[in-house]
Design an enzyme around this catalytic site. Structure first.
Site, PDB file in Angstrom:
ATOM      1  CB  THR A  12      -0.919   0.023   1.240  1.00  0.00           C
ATOM      2  OG1 THR A  12      -1.563  -1.236   1.361  1.00  0.00           O
ATOM      3  CG2 THR A  12      -1.951   1.126   1.129  1.00  0.00           C
TER       4      THR A  12
ATOM      5  CG  HIS B 294       1.793  -6.845  -2.041  1.00  0.00           C
ATOM      6  ND1 HIS B 294       1.666  -6.649  -0.685  1.00  0.00           N
ATOM      7  CD2 HIS B 294       2.745  -7.807  -2.187  1.00  0.00           C
ATOM      8  CE1 HIS B 294       2.500  -7.453  -0.042  1.00  0.00           C
ATOM      9  NE2 HIS B 294       3.172  -8.163  -0.935  1.00  0.00           N
TER      10      HIS B 294
ATOM     11  CG  MET C  23      -1.730  -3.851   4.085  1.00  0.00           C
ATOM     12  SD  MET C  23      -3.526  -3.645   4.127  1.00  0.00           S
ATOM     13  CE  MET C  23      -3.969  -4.409   2.563  1.00  0.00           C
TER      14      MET C  23
ATOM     15  CG  ASP D  60       5.199 -10.263   1.304  1.00  0.00           C
ATOM     16  OD1 ASP D  60       5.955 -11.219   1.551  1.00  0.00           O
ATOM     17  OD2 ASP D  60       4.878  -9.918   0.155  1.00  0.00           O
TER      18      ASP D  60
END
Length: 351
Positions: A169, A194, A287, A290
């Site tokens: 994010t 991501h 967030m 990972d």
């Protein structure tokens, strides 16, 4: 305190679908549903939502125009609902540049499993957005410095080092800011952000236009070259392997790792194994956790590790987890991060 959510979408079907998903979660409160920007403006003033889900393609006033006005008048956390088209992807990245926190593709609900997965994802993104730092609250982006002011890297560094970056994010703008500060001549750079399928190619093309480096979506089995940046494709893990004396890419459809595919951990683990101490890695805004395991392995193998500081993160999740593990050597706010990484690379033994 529940999170107040406003849904803005010209499709009654999407409005009702998102509304039901939000109402089913006790942490969220649906304060309104608007079919266009005019209704949305009134509802924003009336309900002062914490998060807005916003359709990009709307009649009368499109989502980007509304977002731009909203961010100037009353900055609010916005999650864009984007179509899986090239035009939709372009508009999405423009929205993120204007200050939207995150985005999610429009739902394609062909099965109950699709519905459940989409519901989990949209609720997670809404909750994350509610705690995100808006553009006005974050450390200002760095002014792009001309290459002549950057330290020169030796041929040995350019040809033996590997730079790995992971983000979630807020990462699209953070990665852009970081790459814009790098000179045209760099070791190969591999990035996992991501992102769903259909967006990563457009993201790579955008970075290619706006930076001095050659940026592309990674393909399976290609040799990593200096001055190139390789972006993990949506829904595929990107790994780096060593074949002979060369680094090469490997794309896989393996299970999700740390809840994601592509996963930052998968990339970082592979880089640690094949490049070891010749790795320079940075974990950026996002967030979850990972990348923390992968950073631990890079640290263990003797690589250099950096994390984006809290003040410039949209969500200080992934960097925080890696920092908590004690495997980050330097915590640096985004405006100074490129210089810190370049100074480290320039300090390595020259040829």
């Amino acid at each position: 305190m529940t999170i107040k959510v406003l849904v803005v979408d010209d499709s009654a079907l999407i409005r009702n679908l998102l509304g039901k998903m939000i109402e089913a979660d006790s942490e969220l409160s649906l304060v309104g549903m608007a079919a266009d920007a005019y209704m949305a403006k009134d509802m924003v003033n009336q309900h002062r939502p914490d998060v807005i889900t916003l359709d990009i393609e709307m009649p009368k006033v499109d989502g980007l125009t509304f977002l731009d006005r909203l961010m100037k008048a009353r900055p609010t956390a916005v999650v864009m609902i984007s179509s899986l088209t090239e035009e939709g992807a372009d508009a999405t990245f423009n929205a993120l540049a204007l200050g939207a926190v995150d985005f999610i593709p429009k739902p394609k609900l062909d099965s109950p499993q699709d519905f459940n997965e989409y519901q989990d994802l949209i609720l997670e993104k809404i909750k994350s957005a509610a705690h995100a730092k808006l553009k006005t609250q974050r450390a200002a982006p760095a002014v792009v410095v001309q290459p002549s002011h950057k330290p020169a890297l030796s041929n040995r560094v350019i040809n033996t080092q590997l730079v790995a970056i992971g983000a979630s994010t807020g990462g699209t703008e953070a990665i852009l800011s970081l790459l814009q500060q790098f000179p045209a001549v760099m070791p190969p750079i591999v990035i996992t952000q991501h992102m769903p399928p259909g967006f990563t190619r457009t993201f790579a093309e955008r970075l290619n236009k706006l930076t001095r480096l050659n940026v592309k979506q990674a393909e399976d089995g290609e040799r990593l070259l200096p001055c190139y940046v390789y972006i993990a494709p949506g829904d595929q893990h990107l790994e780096v392997i060593k074949v002979g004396g060369s680094f090469k890419t490997r794309l896989t459809q393996g299970d999700k790792v740390s809840g994601h595919r592509p996963s930052v951990d998968v990339l970082f683990n592979s880089v640690a194994e094949c490049a070891g101490a010749n790795t320079t890695a940075a974990i950026l805004t996002g967030m979850g956790k990972d990348g923390a395991d992968g950073m631990a392995l890079i640290d263990e193998q003797g690589g250099k590790t950096f994390a984006q500081g809290e003040q410039s993160c949209v969500v200080f999740g992934m960097p925080r987890e890696a920092i908590k593990r004690g495997v980050i050597h330097h915590v640096v706010e985004l405006p100074q991060l490129a210089d810190k990484m370049l100074n480290y690379l320039a300090s390595l033994k020259r040829d």
